[in-house]
Design a protein around this motif. Structure first.
Motif, PDB file in Angstrom:
ATOM      1  N   GLN A 261       0.834  -1.195   0.000  1.00 53.05           N
ATOM      2  CA  GLN A 261       0.000   0.000   0.000  1.00 53.05           C
ATOM      3  C   GLN A 261       0.883   1.264   0.000  1.00 53.05           C
ATOM      4  OE1 GLN A 261      -3.087  -0.253  -0.491  1.00 53.05           O
ATOM      5  NE2 GLN A 261      -3.602  -2.331   0.158  1.00 53.05           N
ATOM      6  N   PRO A 262       0.345   2.380  -0.485  1.00 55.92           N
ATOM      7  CA  PRO A 262       1.140   3.622  -0.516  1.00 55.92           C
ATOM      8  C   PRO A 262       1.525   4.116   0.876  1.00 55.92           C
ATOM      9  CG  PRO A 262      -1.149   4.033  -1.139  1.00 55.92           C
ATOM     10  CD  PRO A 262      -0.980   2.563  -1.114  1.00 55.92           C
ATOM     11  N   ILE A 263       0.678   3.855   1.859  1.00 63.70           N
ATOM     12  CA  ILE A 263       1.019   4.129   3.257  1.00 63.70           C
ATOM     13  C   ILE A 263       0.888   2.817   4.012  1.00 63.70           C
ATOM     14  CG2 ILE A 263       0.409   5.381   5.361  1.00 63.70           C
ATOM     15  CD1 ILE A 263      -0.700   7.614   3.677  1.00 63.70           C
ATOM     16  N   HIS A 264       1.962   2.388   4.623  1.00 62.27           N
ATOM     17  CA  HIS A 264       1.951   1.102   5.312  1.00 62.27           C
ATOM     18  C   HIS A 264       1.069   1.193   6.556  1.00 62.27           C
ATOM     19  CE1 HIS A 264       3.514  -2.824   6.534  1.00 62.27           C
ATOM     20  NE2 HIS A 264       3.553  -2.329   7.776  1.00 62.27           N
ATOM     21  N   PRO A 294     -11.674   3.381   5.413  1.00 61.02           N
ATOM     22  CA  PRO A 294     -11.724   4.458   6.408  1.00 61.02           C
ATOM     23  C   PRO A 294     -11.132   5.753   5.859  1.00 61.02           C
ATOM     24  CG  PRO A 294     -10.798   2.437   7.325  1.00 61.02           C
ATOM     25  CD  PRO A 294     -10.887   2.233   5.864  1.00 61.02           C
ATOM     26  N   SER A 295     -11.774   6.849   6.166  1.00 67.99           N
ATOM     27  CA  SER A 295     -11.215   8.140   5.765  1.00 67.99           C
ATOM     28  C   SER A 295     -10.007   8.473   6.633  1.00 67.99           C
ATOM     29  CB  SER A 295     -12.265   9.245   5.897  1.00 67.99           C
ATOM     30  OG  SER A 295     -12.569   9.452   7.259  1.00 67.99           O
ATOM     31  N   LEU A 296      -9.158   9.350   6.126  1.00 67.58           N
ATOM     32  CA  LEU A 296      -7.967   9.715   6.884  1.00 67.58           C
ATOM     33  C   LEU A 296      -8.317  10.466   8.156  1.00 67.58           C
ATOM     34  CD1 LEU A 296      -5.536  10.780   4.017  1.00 67.58           C
ATOM     35  CD2 LEU A 296      -5.818   8.548   5.105  1.00 67.58           C
ATOM     36  N   GLU A 333       5.916   6.427   8.285  1.00 68.35           N
ATOM     37  CA  GLU A 333       4.594   6.216   7.678  1.00 68.35           C
ATOM     38  C   GLU A 333       3.565   7.179   8.273  1.00 68.35           C
ATOM     39  OE1 GLU A 333       4.171   3.997   5.036  1.00 68.35           O
ATOM     40  OE2 GLU A 333       6.350   4.131   5.272  1.00 68.35           O
ATOM     41  N   ILE A 334       3.718   7.537   9.543  1.00 65.72           N
ATOM     42  CA  ILE A 334       2.830   8.537  10.150  1.00 65.72           C
ATOM     43  C   ILE A 334       3.024   9.890   9.476  1.00 65.72           C
ATOM     44  CG2 ILE A 334       2.269   9.757  12.290  1.00 65.72           C
ATOM     45  CD1 ILE A 334       3.061   7.253  13.832  1.00 65.72           C
ATOM     46  N   LYS A 335       4.273  10.214   9.128  1.00 68.15           N
ATOM     47  CA  LYS A 335       4.542  11.482   8.432  1.00 68.15           C
ATOM     48  C   LYS A 335       3.881  11.484   7.058  1.00 68.15           C
ATOM     49  CE  LYS A 335       7.101  12.523  11.927  1.00 68.15           C
ATOM     50  NZ  LYS A 335       6.545  13.388  12.991  1.00 68.15           N
ATOM     51  N   TRP A 359      -5.147   3.853  -2.400  1.00 70.83           N
ATOM     52  CA  TRP A 359      -5.103   2.534  -1.783  1.00 70.83           C
ATOM     53  C   TRP A 359      -5.302   1.448  -2.843  1.00 70.83           C
ATOM     54  CZ3 TRP A 359      -3.316   2.882   2.927  1.00 70.83           C
ATOM     55  CH2 TRP A 359      -3.640   3.980   3.735  1.00 70.83           C
ATOM     56  N   VAL A 360      -4.658   0.317  -2.666  1.00 69.79           N
ATOM     57  CA  VAL A 360      -4.792  -0.820  -3.588  1.00 69.79           C
ATOM     58  C   VAL A 360      -5.827  -1.782  -3.012  1.00 69.79           C
ATOM     59  CG1 VAL A 360      -3.609  -2.714  -4.768  1.00 69.79           C
ATOM     60  CG2 VAL A 360      -2.393  -0.578  -4.277  1.00 69.79           C
TER      61      VAL A 360
END
Length: 456
Positions: A261-264, A294-296, A333-335, A359-360
């Motif tokens: 995923q683009p963000i782990h 889920p939304s960010l 990943e939080i950043k 997201w994939v």
């Protein structure tokens, strides 16, 4: 000096063999009428039409049963005789079992409950539409002549003659032995004649030249042999069809698929170590068809305050460190999350410069298949792990189940519907429990196998 073309005499042996070989079947022809008579007598003793029974068996029984091996259900070859001899059960019991097996189990029948427990507590689908005559036809198809009787008939033919004997009382073994002896003598005689002719020819000064065999290349010999070519083509076609079928049956089946995923996002940390409920992030699974992404903003409910990862209660494991999952990795990943949502960490405010996260998708059902999360999660009370596996242990989420039609149907057949305290099922539960004579209802009993439930 005179030259004579010499041909090997073994070619004549083949002709004699072809003449003598059919005689070996003479003794067997005498024994065939007795076997046929035994089969006919056994067929006459069975009630029902085995031809109609085969059609009914293929339509209603073949999905779970075979005649000679155990499948979802037990093997059914000679089932009527076996139940009568081993369990003392008559045909009336078979009628009741086939038409309404849950009722027989609920009645406390010992053998019914034994079968129910042996086969994973999955009751056989009731067939109330089958008449007694239909069941008789099915039993006629499953019935087979007793093997012991067939062997006894072959061993002791009428008239007290020897096993498989001809009218003269000579056994098959003696006839075959005599034929083998004659064949062997012919071979020896031809070899001796061959040597004698060679000596005579050499004594008279005749030069014997063997016929040179012209050997074709293997590929030419293969091409000229039409039978081998036909068999090879059929084999290749069947093999190709088998592999093509296997390939196409895997189209759309993505079990084990685990994209990056683009963000782990570590479900192991969130759902496992921190115990976050699945429905906190995937809240729409309780009230809608889809579980939703889920939304960010949901992520920011916690990560406004959690800006770095300091490790679990026991710190990162050796496996995590080897895979590169360090505290610094998770903090990075939080950043990425802050950048995507447009969060200014220093000023603790949103900048309004948000970026969509691509997201994939992992789980993807075909468009023609209908699945409603709320019906399973809220109404049926199915746990998320039933379909998605132990997500709380997954560092990278993967598709746990095959999500095929057969997998869903088996779940409907085996899963009991939770009707206690559920007003939606009160009326239908009362009617169906009377119909099937059971207290627990499966989704299949409530129409969960109907095509229109999932395909629309």
């Amino acid at each position: 000096m005179k030259k004579v073309l010499y041909r090997h005499l073994f070619s004549k042996v083949l002709g004699l063999t072809l003449l003598l070989f059919p005689l070996s079947f003479y003794a067997q022809e005498e024994a065939e009428p007795a076997t046929d008579t035994a089969t006919e007598q056994s067929a006459e003793a069975v009630e029902g039409d085995p031809v109609k029974g085969k059609q009914l068996f293929n339509q209603n029984c073949a999905a779970c049963h075979s005649l000679d091996r155990k499948m979802t259900g037990p093997a059914l070859a000679n089932v009527e005789t076996r139940l009568a001899e081993d369990e003392g059960l008559d045909k009336e019991w078979i009628y009741a079992w086939i038409k309404n097996s849950p009722a027989v189990i609920a009645s406390g029948d010992s053998y019914a409950n034994k079968i129910y427990a042996e086969y994973n507590q999955a009751a056989m689908t009731p067939f109330p539409t089958l008449s007694n005559e239909d069941i008789d036809n099915i039993l006629a198809y499953t019935a087979a002549p007793p093997k012991a009787a067939a062997q006894s008939t072959a061993a002791t033919p009428a008239g007290g003659e020897g096993s498989g004997g001809s009218g003269s009382g000579i056994s098959n073994e003696i006839i075959l032995g005599a034929l083998a002896l004659v064949f062997g003598l012919l071979v020896v005689m031809l070899i001796l004649v061959n040597k004698t002719l060679r000596r005579i020819a050499e004594a008279n000064g005749v030069v014997i030249e063997k016929e040179k065999e012209k050997r074709l290349p293997i590929w030419k010999a293969f091409v000229q042999n039409q039978f081998l070519v036909l068999v090879s083509v059929i084999f290749l076609l069947l093999g190709s069809a088998y592999f093509a079928y296997g390939f196409f049956m895997q189209v759309g089946v993505d079990q084990g698929y685990a994209p990056v995923q683009p963000i782990h996002f570590s479900h192991k940390i969130h759902a496992g170590d921190n115990g976050v409920d699945c429905k906190y992030c995937h809240s729409s699974a309780r009230v809608s068809k889809t579980s939703g992404i889920p939304s960010l903003n949901v992520c920011m409910n916690c990560h406004k305050s959690i800006y770095e990862y300091t490790g679990g209660p026991d710190g990162p494991s050796a496996e995590d460190l080897a895979a590169g999952y360090t505290n610094e990795f998770y903090t990075g990943e939080i950043k990425k999350l802050y950048k995507a949502v447009g969060w200014d960490e220093e000023n603790q405010s949103y900048t309004g410069n948000a970026q969509p996260v691509e997201w994939v998708r992992i789980h993807n059902l075909p468009d023609f298949a209908y699945f409603n999360h709320s019906q399973h999660v809220s109404v049926a009370g199915v746990d998320c792990q039933t379909c998605h596996g132990p997500v709380e242990e997954m560092e990278i989420v993967e598709q746990h189940a095959p999500l095929t039609m057969g997998w869903c149907i088996n779940c409907h057949r085996e899963t009991n519907v939770k009707v206690q305290g559920n007003a939606y099922y009160e009326a239908i539960h009362e009617e169906l429990s009377k119909k099937y004579g059971v207290e627990e209802l499966t989704a299949a009993m409530m129409g969960g196998l109907e095509c229109g439930k999932c395909h629309y």
